[in-house]
Structures are given as structure tokens and as C-alpha cells.
Design a protein around this motif. Structure first.
Motif, PDB file in Angstrom:
ATOM      1  N   ASN A  18       0.769  -1.322  -0.062  1.00  0.00           N
ATOM      2  CA  ASN A  18       0.021   0.042  -0.176  1.00  0.00           C
ATOM      3  C   ASN A  18       0.733   1.433   0.146  1.00  0.00           C
ATOM      4  OD1 ASN A  18      -2.661  -0.452  -0.387  1.00  0.00           O
ATOM      5  ND2 ASN A  18      -2.958  -1.195   1.870  1.00  0.00           N
ATOM      6  N   ALA A  19       2.161   1.216  -0.288  1.00  0.00           N
ATOM      7  CA  ALA A  19       3.028   2.409  -0.117  1.00  0.00           C
ATOM      8  C   ALA A  19       2.555   3.096  -1.543  1.00  0.00           C
ATOM      9  CB  ALA A  19       4.336   1.988  -0.534  1.00  0.00           C
ATOM     10  N   GLY A  20       2.145   2.578  -2.492  1.00  0.00           N
ATOM     11  CA  GLY A  20       1.709   3.088  -3.841  1.00  0.00           C
ATOM     12  C   GLY A  20       2.682   2.846  -4.869  1.00  0.00           C
ATOM     13  N   LYS A  21       3.198   1.458  -4.894  1.00  0.00           N
ATOM     14  CA  LYS A  21       4.149   1.214  -5.942  1.00  0.00           C
ATOM     15  C   LYS A  21       3.393   1.027  -7.127  1.00  0.00           C
ATOM     16  CE  LYS A  21       5.095  -2.531  -3.217  1.00  0.00           C
ATOM     17  NZ  LYS A  21       4.333  -1.902  -2.372  1.00  0.00           N
ATOM     18  N   SER A  22       2.284   0.548  -7.122  1.00  0.00           N
ATOM     19  CA  SER A  22       1.621   0.091  -8.413  1.00  0.00           C
ATOM     20  C   SER A  22       0.903   1.389  -9.157  1.00  0.00           C
ATOM     21  CB  SER A  22       0.420  -0.765  -8.292  1.00  0.00           C
ATOM     22  OG  SER A  22       0.984  -2.192  -7.727  1.00  0.00           O
ATOM     23  N   SER A  23       0.489   2.365  -8.250  1.00  0.00           N
ATOM     24  CA  SER A  23       0.041   3.644  -8.618  1.00  0.00           C
ATOM     25  C   SER A  23       1.324   4.578  -9.263  1.00  0.00           C
ATOM     26  CB  SER A  23      -0.472   4.449  -7.220  1.00  0.00           C
ATOM     27  OG  SER A  23      -1.422   3.607  -6.717  1.00  0.00           O
ATOM     28  N   SER A  37      -5.078  -1.255  -5.879  1.00  0.00           N
ATOM     29  CA  SER A  37      -6.361  -1.639  -5.148  1.00  0.00           C
ATOM     30  C   SER A  37      -5.867  -1.311  -3.701  1.00  0.00           C
ATOM     31  CB  SER A  37      -6.209  -3.176  -5.212  1.00  0.00           C
ATOM     32  OG  SER A  37      -6.779  -3.656  -3.748  1.00  0.00           O
ATOM     33  N   ASN A 123       5.795   8.727  -1.042  1.00  0.00           N
ATOM     34  CA  ASN A 123       4.475   8.983  -2.066  1.00  0.00           C
ATOM     35  C   ASN A 123       3.337   9.540  -0.684  1.00  0.00           C
ATOM     36  OD1 ASN A 123       2.762   8.683  -4.097  1.00  0.00           O
ATOM     37  ND2 ASN A 123       2.227   6.713  -3.353  1.00  0.00           N
ATOM     38  N   LYS A 124       2.309   9.860  -1.617  1.00  0.00           N
ATOM     39  CA  LYS A 124       1.123  10.239  -0.900  1.00  0.00           C
ATOM     40  C   LYS A 124       1.426  11.640  -0.007  1.00  0.00           C
ATOM     41  CE  LYS A 124      -0.356   5.403  -0.388  1.00  0.00           C
ATOM     42  NZ  LYS A 124      -1.191   4.414   0.426  1.00  0.00           N
ATOM     43  N   ASP A 126       0.006  14.290  -0.850  1.00  0.00           N
ATOM     44  CA  ASP A 126      -1.172  14.857  -0.610  1.00  0.00           C
ATOM     45  C   ASP A 126      -1.805  14.708   0.709  1.00  0.00           C
ATOM     46  OD1 ASP A 126      -3.287  12.343  -1.712  1.00  0.00           O
ATOM     47  OD2 ASP A 126      -1.268  12.184  -2.078  1.00  0.00           O
ATOM     48  N   ALA A 150       1.148  10.124  -6.204  1.00  0.00           N
ATOM     49  CA  ALA A 150       0.947   9.412  -7.478  1.00  0.00           C
ATOM     50  C   ALA A 150      -0.408   9.521  -7.891  1.00  0.00           C
ATOM     51  CB  ALA A 150       1.028   7.791  -7.088  1.00  0.00           C
TER      52      ALA A 150
END
Ligand SMILES: Nc1nc2c(ncn2[C@@H]2O[C@H](COP(=O)(O)OP(=O)(O)O)[C@@H](O)[C@H]2O)c(=O)[nH]1
Ligand SMILES: [Mg+2]
Length: 409
Positions: A18-23, A37, A123-124, A126, A150
Motif C-alpha cells: 500500500n505504499a503506492g508502488k503500483s500507482s 487496489s 509518496n502520498k 497529498d 501518485a
């Protein structure tokens, strides 16, 4: 999209679930290519995404499972991610701002050990900004640190720039296959048998690469099948400066090409370009010590359909059997390379034409760390045919290393 994977740089994204790798990969690619997801642990196997990163050219991004995954299946995913981390050209550590910790530090330990250039992404932003103190201490340790969102696409341009700068500074390109063995005006003969393994209507990658490099070097190259060797040599007014042959017909080439014309094989040149020929020559000395019943690993990086007279699965095992007797041979295909190599007396690795040099060197490093000799197909075939000294003549340092390893065994 046609660039072979072995010639692309590989970037791997690593971090907690959930760190946002895929995003992040999606944001970089500007298209939805990887499943995103909010349920932790969606990415199971490393997912490969190929795209063009101008001005670097074709690259592959590897989206991996969270490094903090739990449970039996989770642990298997973590192992997969770690084994991918071993051979990345560049590692990107992705961390949700405010959550830097032990997992991230562990990744840095590994990349430092392997000398993998590493970029850190918070990441994140925001939601939360990372602590300034955290960022400056990572920068002091020499890391490039980028802050992004991301979701909002904030900072993605900076990340792109950081990737490009890192590639330009840090990665080493593959060494030439043979272009540096010829000079302008030289004549080089390439012996390429057309057997059942030859793809219909084309030549295999190392052959195409060889022709291109020789042309770039200003050399003339003559591409022939093995039944034209003597005829070709007789027709030439001057002997060629080099003969390069497919390993499968090396015996015939050695018989028909008189000394002192230098001979090498495509797969020896693969070891030269994709791995470390010197180490492969040292590893070959272990072949002389094999006894019946010994365990041997044959590792093949591409998962092609086994052919009737497949080199890795049929020919090398048969030749070994003829020279040594019955061995306990295991075959590892594709990216599944055993973590524990200690049961094996020797590892015989394929040329690696579809993977990167860093990938080959990572395997070599692993074998060395576990004290297991590693050699490759080309060196093994030439050794088993009794022609290794002749085909190593144009690589005197590798030949000397082989001779020395024989003495010390
Ligand atoms: N607010 C916010 N959420 C994000 C950002 N990047 C990813 N997410 C969300 O975080 C969750 C996990 O993202 P994902 O890319 O699947 O993480 P992965 O497990 O590291 O691959 C998803 O719900 C994403 O929408 C971001 O920059 N800001
Ligand atoms: Mg993911």
C-alpha cells in the motif's frame, strides 16, 4: 516494444504494501498498466511493464509485492520480491510519507551490498509531508530522494528526471559481444548451423548482434554454415582475423580452421558480454572434478519449449554423462533460480541472451557467496569437447585463470 528484454534496463519498485508502488508505475506510464487496489497485498508475482523512457530508450518496470507481506503466501511473495531486488539495474524504494522504517532500511542494506543504484520516493504527499529531517539524513547518505503524489501526479516529472539522471550516472551498459575483438578492415567468419533449434526465417539474437557490432567496427563478416568452412578458408586470399562459431559445431571448426587463426564461440562471447568470462573459466575447472552421482544444476533463463536436441536439457546432460557417468542433474528454468546452491557441485548457466548483465552477475555473486563454482553453457561445451584452450586463446586472462584453477583444485 520489440527490444528484447535482455537489452532493456530494469527498474524495480520495492516497499511495504500500500505504499503506492503500483500507482506510481501507472503515474509514470500515464496509463493503467498495473492493478491498483486499496486492499493490501494485491500484487503477488512481480509484474513487468515495458515502456519507452525517453531519452534512455526501452526499459522495464518491475512491480513487486509488499516487502512487509505476512503469512505463508506472503512470505513466498517477499522472497520473490527480494530475489528480483538482486538483479535490478536501479531500485526505487517507495514509502508512504511518514512511515519510513525497518523494512525500507533493509532494502537499502541489500542495494548497498549489491551496489544497485537506489532512488527513494516518499509518496502520498497529498496526505502528509515526510519529515524534513528524514529527507536530509537520507540525502546525506547519498540517496536521491523525491517527494510525490501518485494520485495527483505531483512530482512525477521530478521522479522521471531522477531516473534518467541515475541511469546516465550509474548503470554500466552490457559489454560488447565481440565488436571489440575486430578492427576496421578485418575479416570475421561466423559459423551458424541451421538446426532444428534455429527459428524459422531469422537468425538468433547473438548472431544478429554479432553482425551489427562487426559492421559497426568496420569489419567484414562472412556468415556461413558449418559445411562451408574449409571451402571458405580456401577461397579467401588472406586468413580471417577471427572465426566465431556456434558451440554445437565447435569440434568441427577447430578441426578445419588451422592455427593460429583465433576461434571463439558465440556462447563464450555471451559469457564475455553478459557475465564474467574469467569467473566462468574458473568455474569450468570444477567440471574436471565431477564424480558419478554428483548434483549439478543447469540453469536456463528462457522458458522456451524443450526441443528434441535441446542444448541445456539434452545435449549438455548427455555429454556430461559420457565424460563423467551418471550425474544427478537438475534443471532450473526461467527466473526460478534456487536460493540455496550448496547442494550442487557446479552450476552451469545458459548464456542469458534474454536477461541483463546485472541479472547474470547477481547469480554469479550468489554462487560465489555460497562457495559454489559457476560456469556457462559455452565454456562447458568447449571443455567437454576438449577444445577449451583453443577457444579461450583470444581471452588469455580467462585461459590463465582456468589453468590456475586446475592447479589449485
Ligand atoms: N492519497 C493518496 N493515495 C494513494 C497515493 N498513491 C497510492 N494511493 C492509494 O494507496 C493505495 C495503495 O496503492 P497501490 O498502488 O496499490 O500500492 P502498492 O501496494 O504499493 O502497489 C490505493 O488505494 C491507492 O489509491 C497517493 O499519492 N495519495
Ligand atoms: Mg501493488
Amino acid at each position: 516494444m520489440e527490444t528484447p528484454k535482455g537489452l532493456r534496463l530494469h527498474f524495480g519498485l520495492f516497499g511495504k504494501r500500500n505504499a503506492g508502488k503500483s500507482s506510481l508505475i501507472n503515474a509514470l506510464a500515464n496509463q493503467n498498466i498495473s492493478i491498483v487496489s486499496s486492499v493490501a497485498g494485491t500484487t503477488t508475482d512481480p509484474v513487468e511493464k515495458a515502456f519507452e523512457l525517453s531519452p534512455i530508450g526501452p526499459v522495464v518496470f518491475m512491480d513487486t509485492a509488499g516487502i512487509d507481506d505476512v503469512g505463508d503466501l506472503g512470505q513466498a511473495r517477499v522472497q520473490k520480491s527480494l530475489s528480483v531486488l538482486e538483479w535490478m539495474d536501479i531500485a526505487i524504494v517507495v514509502c508512504e510519507s511518514g512511515f519510513w522504517g525497518e523494512h525500507e532500511e533493509n532494502i537499502l542494506k541489500k542495494t548497498k551490498l549489491n551496489g544497485t543504484p537506489t532512488i527513494i520516493v516518499f509518496n502520498k504527499i497529498d496526505l502528509r509531508k515526510p519529515e524534513a529531517q528524514q529527507i536530509s539524513s537520507l540525502r546525506q547518505r547519498g540517496y536521491r530522494v523525491i517527494e510525490v503524489s501518485a494520485v495527483n501526479r505531483e512530482g512525477i516529472g521530478l521522479l522521471r528526471d531522477a531516473l534518467i539522471e541515475t541511469v546516465l550516472e550509474k548503470t554500466e551498459p552490457d559489454r560488447p559481444l565481440m565488436g571489440d575483438l575486430a578492427k576496421a578492415g578485418d575479416t570475421v567468419i561466423l559459423v551458424t548451423p541451421i538446426d532444428t533449434g534455429a527459428p524459422k526465417g531469422r537468425l538468433i539474437l547473438p548472431q544478429v548482434q554479432a553482425i551489427r557490432e562487426l559492421l559497426d567496427a568496420g569489419a567484414k563478416c562472412l556468415v556461413i554454415k558449418e559445411d562451408r568452412i574449409t571451402e571458405t578458408l580456401n577461397e579467401l586470399r588472406q586468413p580471417p582475423q577471427l572465426v566465431v562459431t556456434d558451440s554445437q559445431v565447435v569440434l568441427r571448426v577447430v578441426k578445419e580452421v588451422p592455427e593460429p587463426i583465433p576461434i571463439t564461440t558465440f556462447s563464450i562471447q555471451m559469457a564475455y558480454s553478459k557475465s564474467d568470462l574469467l569467473e566462468m573459466a574458473i568455474g569450468a575447472a570444477a567440471l574436471t572434478k565431477l564424480k558419478p552421482g554428483d548434483k549439478v544444476l543447469i540453469a536456463e533463463t528462457c522458458s522456451h519449449h524443450p526441443l528434441k536436441d535441446d542444448i541445456g536439457r539434452v545435449k549438455i546432460p548427455n555429454w556430461l554423462k559420457k565424460t563423467v557417468g551418471d550425474l544427478d542433474i537438475e534443471i532450473a528454468v526461467g527466473k526460478d533460480f534456487p536460493l540455496d546452491l550448496t547442494p550442487y557441485k557446479v552450476v552451469i548457466q545458459c548464456g542469458g541472451c534474454i536477461v541483463t548483465r546485472r541479472h547474470m552477475l547477481a547469480r554469479l555473486r550468489q554462487a560465489k557467496a555460497q562457495g559454489v563454482p559457476m560456469t556457462n553453457y559455452g565454456v562447458t561445451i568447449s571443455y567437454l569437447q576438449g577444445v577449451l584452450p583453443r577457444v579461450l586463446a583470444c581471452h588469455p586472462d580467462a585461459k590463465a585463470a582456468f589453468d590456475k584453477a586446475l592447479e589449485t583444485l
